[in-house]
Design a protein around this motif. Structure first.
Motif, mmCIF file in Angstrom:
data_model
loop_
_atom_site.group_PDB
_atom_site.id
_atom_site.type_symbol
_atom_site.label_atom_id
_atom_site.label_comp_id
_atom_site.label_asym_id
_atom_site.label_seq_id
_atom_site.Cartn_x
_atom_site.Cartn_y
_atom_site.Cartn_z
ATOM 1 N N TYR A 316 0.400 -1.431 -0.007
ATOM 2 C CA TYR A 316 -0.396 -0.058 -0.001
ATOM 3 C C TYR A 316 0.684 0.758 -0.104
ATOM 4 O O TYR A 316 0.945 2.426 -0.811
ATOM 5 C CB TYR A 316 -0.947 0.329 0.712
ATOM 6 N N THR A 634 -9.246 -0.158 -0.672
ATOM 7 C CA THR A 634 -8.877 0.035 -0.901
ATOM 8 C C THR A 634 -7.461 -1.176 -1.386
ATOM 9 O O THR A 634 -7.067 -1.364 -2.347
ATOM 10 C CB THR A 634 -7.361 0.789 0.143
ATOM 11 N N LYS A 635 -7.779 -1.970 -0.489
ATOM 12 C CA LYS A 635 -7.228 -4.126 -0.882
ATOM 13 C C LYS A 635 -8.705 -4.381 -1.969
ATOM 14 O O LYS A 635 -7.411 -5.339 -2.758
ATOM 15 C CB LYS A 635 -7.858 -4.354 0.749
#
Length: 767
Positions: A316, A634-635
């Motif tokens: 990330y 986000t994942k």
């Protein structure tokens, strides 16, 4: 204490296709580096290589049909309204210009007898250099490719650890030669490609490549550059079009000669120093630094692990820095703004024309510009907005009989403001310029500069002027946009009829609220236009209020219609939550809850299926202060909408998701849109430890934050404008100077307030 580096994207095999190649760029010139062994391919772009020339596409029949169209919509006669709109309110012709690929640079390499071993290709985000290394027949080969902003050229550097081991053939192609007008040698060490971009009054452009060898020989024969038995080779590539210069080929030779008199080390150092001046402003660590076992894995394998459900906080971090890298690479002062693909496009007819789509996508490209400390990268968008003003005045006057300026949901290199396409869910939407002008206001809010505000205010005011003329009274007594749409959804009537055209959709009102608020505040700060200020306040008071529908959701339209596509990728009516400011859990909890329900309904029906939509959803959840949902999406973006080279996948590739996600990660760590700063507002449990340096907050503040156990450990706030600092803190904090001396601060409920000094640094530590 240094930050652990997560700034290297790498692979153990060459790119097999464009979606695996690695992007480089200097704003104006971009390339996709494949890292091939026998024949390197760098597909390249120049930002002004677009089809055709400027045109007046404003529909001359719009103005005389505007009263009828409004009447049809107010009376609910949808079929007649749609029929009239498609004829009288589409552009003539219906489509704007499109972006084109510039060409391919091929470098064929002779290798000694033997086998290929130790292959590696990488993109070093700290230097903005694509590197390919391998051994062949016992010889180590190395290539470095970068685009230099100071020298405005692309550099391809080839080295080998055996003297005389480099024998090369260099040539240009453009879509297998079918779109190339001319390719020839120039002198003894340069080849040139020239092309017509096509269309009436269209642009022409040139690209040129020059080879410089240490030892060995260089010759130009036909359309080839030949290098024989060199120790080192530097290939310099330049490109230019008639958009900026009357003689593109001459401009290319000027750039080549300027670069050629410098040695490679100087070219590389100039490039890296210029790039790092921007990139190094922000550092980030999320969670514990990645272990050696993860760092030894190619990026594609790390992405695959996350897609399989594994955790990798470092990925990330890498993705966040990649987003910042891409913005620097495709939007620098003097270039065009980032389009739908940034600057990288290998097609003569790219998806959605690779234009500037301004009902979300172009704006999303610039969400990280201010918060992630890349304000200079915002400038190309401001320049385009200023060019749009002139065309937008013509569109406003000729199509709507209004003052001010207007644009619809797309624009192009020529700053076209007429409607795009005949696509009912999007075409007849007049809010594009209004949304864009809010980027000027945001820039000022982050960097309060009165001189900038004076210029920006004129543009904001001219956009507001259009709407003071365009808004019309609805049967309900509101002032509304008519005609309009809610991009890009459809609604269903009780009788089963489907519609897109409407009046006063929620998004329009939300954008106008932000626009009028900006004009009111700016005029007050500048001490001007008191009468106009009163008019804006009166108009704003008559806009429709946001409503909560029967499902508990925020209504997308004035009526509580059922959505034609409940899982639609656009979630336009949550503009007020993000990037707008009028919905928040703190100030409007009921509307925030309605926004939450809206998101859940969209997601339950398949929403977030495009990369950019998922990125917007990250920002929505961050603004709702829900770190777990923001992290989950986000994942999901990495799992479902990310290509092997980490490009965002709409599908196909579209760059806005990269930028929107980078902005979303910043939004999880720092928010300042409500008139106060909130640290770690949406921090997920997956990142219990971490720190960030160099994020920016509105009011002219630069902020470093460290946290532990998901709680603030320490923050340092640098005041660049001497504004009052208002900090949201759930726990009491101590404020000190860097030397440890206490600084008195007022406590007002959950807010800590402090008048700062320009250049002052303030340490925040929880008690």
């Amino acid at each position: 204490m240094s930050f652990a580096s997560e700034t290297l994207i790498w692979y153990d095999k060459p790119a097999q296709n464009w979606n695996e190649a690695l992007p480089i760029g200097n704003g104006r010139l971009g390339g996709m580096v494949f890292g091939s062994v026998e024949q390197e391919l760098v597909q390249f772009n120049e930002d002004t290589v677009w089809y055709g020339g400027p045109r007046d596409r404003n529909n001359s029949d719009a103005l005389r049909n505007l009263p009828l169209l409004r009447k049809l919509l107010f009376e609910g006669r949808l079929k007649e309204a749609h029929r009239l709109s498609e004829a009288a309110f589409s552009g003539t012709p219906r489509s704007q210009r499109h972006y084109l690929t510039a060409g391919d640079l091929y470098v064929g390499i002779d290798h000694p007898e033997g086998e290929l071993t130790h292959y590696r290709r990488e993109l070093d985000l700290e230097r903005a250099v694509a590197v390919t290394t391998y051994q062949y027949g016992g010889v180590t080969f190395r290539r470095e490719v970068f685009c230099s902003y100071p020298d405005q050229v692309m550099i391809v550097r080839l080295e080998a650890d055996r003297p005389g081991a480099l024998t090369l053939r260099v040539r240009f192609e453009r879509k297998k030669g079918k779109h190339m007008d001319a390719s020839r040698r120039h002198g003894t060490d340069t080849i040139v490609m020239t092309n017509d971009c096509g269309g009436k009054d269209g642009l022409t452009y040139s690209a040129a490549a020059k080879a410089i060898a240490a030892r060995g020989t260089v010759s130009a024969i036909g359309e080839h550059l030949l290098v024989d038995r060199a120790d080192e080779v530097t290939i310099v590539l330049a490109a230019a079009s008639t958009f900026r210069t009357g003689d593109p080929e001459r401009r290319c030779h000027e750039l080549l000669e300027h670069a050629a008199v410098q040695n490679y080390g100087v070219l590389l150092n100039n490039h890296v120093e210029d790039y790092r001046r921007l990139f190094d402003r922000v550092k980030l660590e999320l969670g514990a630094p990645a272990g050696q076992e993860l760092r030894l894995l190619p990026t594609e394998e790390r992405l695959g692990r996350v897609q399989a459900g594994e955790e990798d906080a470092g990925l990330y971090t890498l993705y966040f820095h990649f987003g910042r890298y891409l913005l620097i690479a495709c939007s620098r002062p003097g270039s065009l703004p980032a389009n739908l693909q940034g600057i990288w496009n290998d097609s003569m007819s790219p998806p959605w024309d690779s234009k500037f789509t301004i009902n979300i996508n172009t704006q999303m490209n610039y969400w990280p510009a201010e918060s992630c400390n890349l304000a200079e990268c915002h400038e190309p968008l401001f320049e385009l907005i200023e060019r749009m003003r002139e065309n937008g005045r013509v569109t406003a006057r000729n199509m709507y009989g209004c003052r001010g300026f207007v644009a619809h949901h797309n624009t192009d290199i020529w700053a076209d403001t007429a409607p795009q396409d005949i696509y009912p869910p999007a075409t007849q939407w007049v809010m594009g310029a209004a949304w864009l002008t809010l980027h000027l206001w945001e820039h000022y809010r982050f960097q309060p500069n009165p001189d900038f505000l004076k210029k920006a205010y004129e543009t904001l005011k001219e956009s507001a002027l259009f709407f003071t003329d365009f808004l019309t009274e609805s049967p309900e007594g509101y002032l509304v946009t008519n005609p309009s749409v809610s991009p890009e959804n459809r609604y269903k009537l009780p009788n089963g009829e489907s519609g897109t055209l409407c009046y006063g959709p929620s998004m329009d009102t939300q954008i106008l609220t932000e626009l009028f608020d900006a004009c009111i505040e700016a005029s007050a700060e500048l001490g001007t236009d008191a009468e106009a200020r009163q008019e804006w306040m009166a108009v704003k008071a008559r806009l429709p209020e946001m409503r909560i529908g029967r499902h508990g959701q925020l209504q997308e339209w004035l009526e509580d219609y059922e959505e034609g596509d409940p899982g639609h990728r656009h979630i336009s009516h949550l503009f007020a939550l993000h990037p707008g400011t009028t919905i928040s859990p703190d100030a409007t909890p009921e509307l925030a809850e309605a926004a939450r329900i809206t998101l859940l309904r969209r997601l339950d029906n398949g929403g977030g299926h495009t990369g950019w939509s998922r990125a917007w959803i990250i920002n929505f959840w961050a603004r709702l202060l829900d770190g777990e949902q923001a992290y989950f999406h986000t994942k999901e973006l990495l799992c479902k909408s990310t290509l092997p080279n980490l490009f965002d996948n709409h599908p196909p590739f579209q760059i806005d998701g990269n930028f929107g996600a980078a902005a979303g990660i910043a939004e999880m760590l720092l928010q300042s849109h409500l008139g106060y700063i909130r640290l770690l507002p949406a921090l997920p449990g997956a990142w219990p430890e971490g720190r960030v340096r160099g994020l920016r907050a509105r009011g002219g503040f630069r902020i470093d934050v460290a946290w532990s156990g998901c709680r603030l450990a320490r923050a340092e706030i640098a005041s660049e404008s001497g504004k009052k600092l208002r900090l949201y803190t759930e726990r009491p904090v101590r404020v000190t100077a860097p030397d440890g001396d206490d600084i008195p601060a007022e406590r007002n409920g959950r807010f800590m307030e402090l008048q700062t000094e320009t250049g002052g640094n303030y340490i925040i530590v929880p008690l």
